[in-house]
Design an enzyme around this catalytic site. Structure first.
Site, PDB file in Angstrom:
ATOM      1  N   SER A  60       0.836  -1.199   0.000  1.00 17.97           N
ATOM      2  CA  SER A  60       0.000   0.000   0.000  1.00 17.97           C
ATOM      3  C   SER A  60       0.865   1.241   0.000  1.00 17.97           C
ATOM      4  CB  SER A  60      -0.906   0.007   1.234  1.00 17.97           C
ATOM      5  OG  SER A  60      -1.558   1.256   1.392  1.00 17.97           O
ATOM      6  N   TYR A 115      -4.345  -3.047   9.037  1.00 12.94           N
ATOM      7  CA  TYR A 115      -4.111  -3.153   7.592  1.00 12.94           C
ATOM      8  C   TYR A 115      -2.722  -2.610   7.264  1.00 12.94           C
ATOM      9  CZ  TYR A 115      -4.680  -2.480   2.558  1.00 12.94           C
ATOM     10  OH  TYR A 115      -4.502  -2.521   1.194  1.00 12.94           O
ATOM     11  N   LYS A 156       0.676  -4.689   5.766  1.00 13.75           N
ATOM     12  CA  LYS A 156       1.346  -4.252   4.544  1.00 13.75           C
ATOM     13  C   LYS A 156       2.782  -3.817   4.817  1.00 13.75           C
ATOM     14  CE  LYS A 156      -2.005  -4.906   1.606  1.00 13.75           C
ATOM     15  NZ  LYS A 156      -1.895  -5.996   0.597  1.00 13.75           N
TER      16      LYS A 156
END
Length: 271
Positions: free
Chosen positions: A135, A148, A152
């Site tokens: 990301s 999240y 990542k």
């Protein structure tokens, strides 16, 4: 020469867009997903060039078995896109142990299992491409999406190490830092924590910040991925998205400014 792609999380969002783009370019694809039913139309349209493969990346044994079947389908793998993932939305305190472990099992460990499974095949055939989808914001955490970002960021770090380890085998690893696209991640791909009252104000602030703006369609990111796969000497990392590129540079500048503002304290210690 046509390429053989192995794409995880291929039933929707970016995975689906990359699958369609590869097929449109004349390549062959093994498209892996937990639910392959949404891929039936593509399999029918591209009979003989698309192999849907049911796969839960959180199951390491299942991953290794799936990679064997993927390799056998077309005899080789040229481009592996480690794309499967989901979203755990909520504050750090709110998340249950089960939610955190399940999230990391897919977003981090699942990607590691795929990498471990494909590297021996790529090495044996003399090379290949491994695209690790992370990301654009994986350099730091943000309220409500901390897990999240954590998954990542962990994948980003491991991918840097992996790239150094396998480069001598002709395997090129690129960390693909995706910007925001309308992938359904915040709907179909999201697990929500149970909101706790102390965070009501911050939650409302974050939701207002996300806003109602519609993100670009996933297929708009596909041309950059197709070009990346064709490069003879691809970059170690690549930001996908014009606005995201600007945001990443801005975040990097802010981080550098923060370090410099406290340089005097940092330099009080040796080492």
């Amino acid at each position: 020469m046509t390429k053989v792609w192995f794409i995880t999380g291929a039933s929707r969002g970016l995975g689906r867009a990359f699958t369609e783009a590869a097929l449109a370019g004349g390549d062959r694809v093994v498209a892996a997903a937990r639910n392959v039913k949404p891929l039936e139309d593509l399999a029918e349209e591209h009979r003989g060039r698309l192999v849907p493969l049911t796969l839960d990346v959180s199951d390491r044994h299942d991953v290794f078995d799936a990679v064997k079947r993927a390799t056998a389908a077309f005899g080789r793998l040229d481009v592996v896109v480690n794309n499967a993932g989901g979203m755990l939305y909520g504050m750090v305190e709110e998340a249950t142990e089960e939610q955190v472990r399940a999230h990391m099992d897919v977003n981090f460990f699942g990607a590691v299992w795929v990498a471990q499974a494909v590297v021996p095949h790529l090495r044996a055939q003399g090379g290949g491409r491994l695209l690790q989808v992370t990301s654009m914001g994986n350099g730091g955490g943000m309220a409500t999406v901390g897990f999240y970002g954590a998954g990542k960021a962990a994948l980003d770090s491991v991918s840097e190490a992996l790239a150094m380890e396998v480069e001598g085998f002709g395997i090129k690893v690129t960390i693909v830092q995706m910007g925001g696209y309308n992938t359904g991640l915040f709907t179909a791909g999201t697990t929500n924590t149970a909101p706790q009252p102390p965070y009501e104000a911050l939650r409302a602030e974050m939701e207002a910040m996300w806003g109602d703006a519609v993100a670009p369609a996933p297929e708009t990111a596909a041309p950059a991925i197709m070009e990346l796969a064709r490069l003879p000497d691809p970059p170690r990392r690549l930001i996908i998205g014009s606005q995201s590129f600007d945001h990443v540079l801005e975040m990097d500048r802010a981080q550098a400014d923060l370090y410099r503002s406290w340089e005097h304290l940092s330099r009080t210690a040796p080492g």
